[in-house]
Design an enzyme around this catalytic site. Structure first.
Site, mmCIF file in Angstrom:
data_model
loop_
_atom_site.group_PDB
_atom_site.id
_atom_site.type_symbol
_atom_site.label_atom_id
_atom_site.label_comp_id
_atom_site.label_asym_id
_atom_site.label_seq_id
_atom_site.Cartn_x
_atom_site.Cartn_y
_atom_site.Cartn_z
ATOM 1 N N GLY A 160 13.273 -26.237 46.392
ATOM 2 C CA GLY A 160 12.283 -25.199 46.129
ATOM 3 C C GLY A 160 10.872 -25.730 46.308
ATOM 4 C CB CYS A 196 11.005 -12.498 32.373
ATOM 5 S SG CYS A 196 11.176 -11.339 33.747
ATOM 6 C CD GLU A 211 8.836 -11.527 36.773
ATOM 7 O OE1 GLU A 211 8.408 -11.777 35.611
ATOM 8 O OE2 GLU A 211 10.025 -11.534 37.072
ATOM 9 C CD GLU A 256 10.648 -16.230 29.107
ATOM 10 O OE1 GLU A 256 10.768 -15.069 29.504
ATOM 11 O OE2 GLU A 256 10.290 -17.177 29.851
ATOM 12 C CE LYS A 282 17.400 -24.542 46.035
ATOM 13 N NZ LYS A 282 17.701 -24.129 44.641
#
Length: 476
Positions: A209, A281, A247, A380, A171
């Site tokens: 998802g 990332c 991850e 982030e 997906k």
């Protein structure tokens, strides 16, 4: 899906060029029923075919996939630049060519891997036995991937998962459906991979998802994305106690030691921090510099960022292109506002570049005047935004670098290599670059400590995420 190219039950949705805002076309918009059929196909292919046990066949299919993608490299390169906004130069590396070529490494691994280990004879509790340990596929893998490096991340899941003998439902993110769809097309038309082994489900609906993670027919979920979404994936998967590989995010530190070449280090930090508009990332977005040279470091870094600028991703010289969407640009601008409210200032950038009225653009930005506990320094941002922070020596630099909920990557620059290596070993991160060393490669495990994830991708360690361990004892 199930070996065929089929329309989505939900119709189609548009994909947008982030550099121009023009509509590139449409992608199949799958429904929950489509996802259900994809999972059923993957389950059937795993349970009813010899895919999981025929190692040589899987290796051959992976090489076919690699060659099929290489034949379409020119088409995929243009598609990636337009759909992802990726700078052209990156498509010759991690945005396309490298992950495609890495499929050969996984094909070789299938043939070389020790699938069975003989433990020999023993007499546990006085009972003569011959024992062995075998490794075999987990089963059906649900792979949920983001938009920033679609080929790298899609293939970093497909390669080892298929090599291990699993079947996969992929997906991809709604922002980059075409990059995944073309891979599915090549699998269906140019490889001998059986129907149902790989099912690519493009959809504008993020709920698909979650459906994938909840379904009891799925044995493992491999997710790459934000830490917040990763928590939701874990929660959704908990109901069926399926294995989860995550991850997730990062806020990695670029540590400049007091014996480093300051100009070289800060210039490299600027380049690394805004590559692909900072949408990675593992990108190092906190620059830690010696306090006594802080102002000089700010001047060097700001100058390098201003010189690099933001440019057309079609241009070979562009390092920083657009961000992926209007929504992402608004999110970044929210952090820029927060930085000012927390007492920060912009040494360069801080807004949208002049002359770019179409597309989703943010200037390369350097924020000064913040502490490591400010939100812009801890969270982030996922944009071309760097924060520069002073440190008072190696111990303080390590403290600041490790004072983060994340632990994905990092970098250390210093004149004395042994000293720099020692600092690198003290960083609680999954990958570290010392003096510009590149850790990226099919054979190198990638993943993070703390809230940067669970498990590893790539390398033998990443391959083994997709395996189960079975112990067999025979009476003798």
């Amino acid at each position: 899906m199930d070996g065929r190219l089929v329309p989505g039950a939900g119709g189609a949705f548009e994909t947008i060029n982030p550099a121009t805002e023009e509509v590139l076309g449409t992608a199949a918009d799958a429904s929950a029923d489509d996802m259900d059929r994809a999972i059923a196909a993957a389950r059937r292919a795993f349970d009813e075919t010899g895919w999981a046990t025929d190692h040589a066949f899987r290796a051959r299919c992976l090489r076919q996939l690699r060659e099929g993608l290489r034949r379409r490299a020119d088409e995929l390169r243009e598609l990636t630049i337009q759909e992802v906004g990726a700078p052209r130069f990156l498509t010759f590396g991690a945005q396309l060519d490298a992950p495609v070529d890495d499929l050969a490494w996984f094909a070789d691994l299938v043939e070389d891997y020790a699938w069975e280990r003989d433990l020999g004879r023993a007499e546990p509790m006085g009972m003569p036995s011959h024992r062995r340990v075998v490794r075999e596929a987990v089963g059906v893998v649900g792979a949920v991937t983001p938009w920033n490096f679609p080929h790298q991340i899609n293939l970093a899941k497909l390669g080892p998962a298929l090599a291990a003998g699993n079947t996969v439902v992929l997906k991809p993110a709604p922002d980059t459906p075409w990059c995944a769809a073309v891979v599915g097309e090549v699998i269906a038309e140019e490889t001998d991979i059986p129907p149902g082994v790989v099912n690519v489900v493009t959809s504008s609906d993020h709920a698909l998802g979650a459906q994938l993670t909840r379904d009891p027919r799925v044995d493992l979920v491999s997710f790459t994305g934000s830490t917040a979404t990763g928590r939701n994936v874990m929660a959704s998967a908990a109901g069926t106690l399926k294995r989860v590989f995550l991850e997730l995010g990062g806020k990695s530190a670029f540590v400049v030691l007091d014996d480093a070449d300051l100009r070289a280090a800060c210039s490299y930090a600027a380049f690394a921090g805004i590559t692909h508009a900072g949408q990675g990332c593992a990108i190092t977005t906190r620059i830690l510099v010696p306090r006594e040279r802080h102002d000089e470091a700010v001047e060097i870094t700001a100058g390098a960022l201003a010189k690099l600028g933001a440019g057309d991703p079609q241009d070979d010289r562009t390092i920083c292109g657009p961000v992926i969407s209007a929504r992402q640009r608004e999110r970044i601008e929210g952090y820029l506002k927060l930085a000012v409210e927390d007492g920060g200032a912009f040494a360069c950038g801080g807004g949208r570049p002049e002359g770019r009225d179409r597309g989703f653009w943010i200037e390369p930005t350097l924020i000064t005047g913040l502490t490591n506990d400010s939100r812009a320094a801890r969270e982030e941002i996922f944009g071309p935004v760097l924060v520069i922070l002073p440190h008072d020596g190696d111990d303080d630099a390590v403290r600041i670098a490790n004072d983060s909920p994340y632990g994905l990557s990092g970098a250390v620059h210093g004149g004395d290599v042994e000293r720099a290596r020692g600092v690198a070993r003290r960083l609680r991160t999954g990958t570290v670059s010392v003096n510009g060393g590149v850790w990226y490669g099919a054979d190198v495990p990638f993943g993070g400590y703390k809230q940067s994830g669970i498990g590893r991708e790539m390398g033998v360690a990443g391959f083994e995420e997709y395996l189960e361990t079975k112990s067999i004892a025979e009476g003798v």
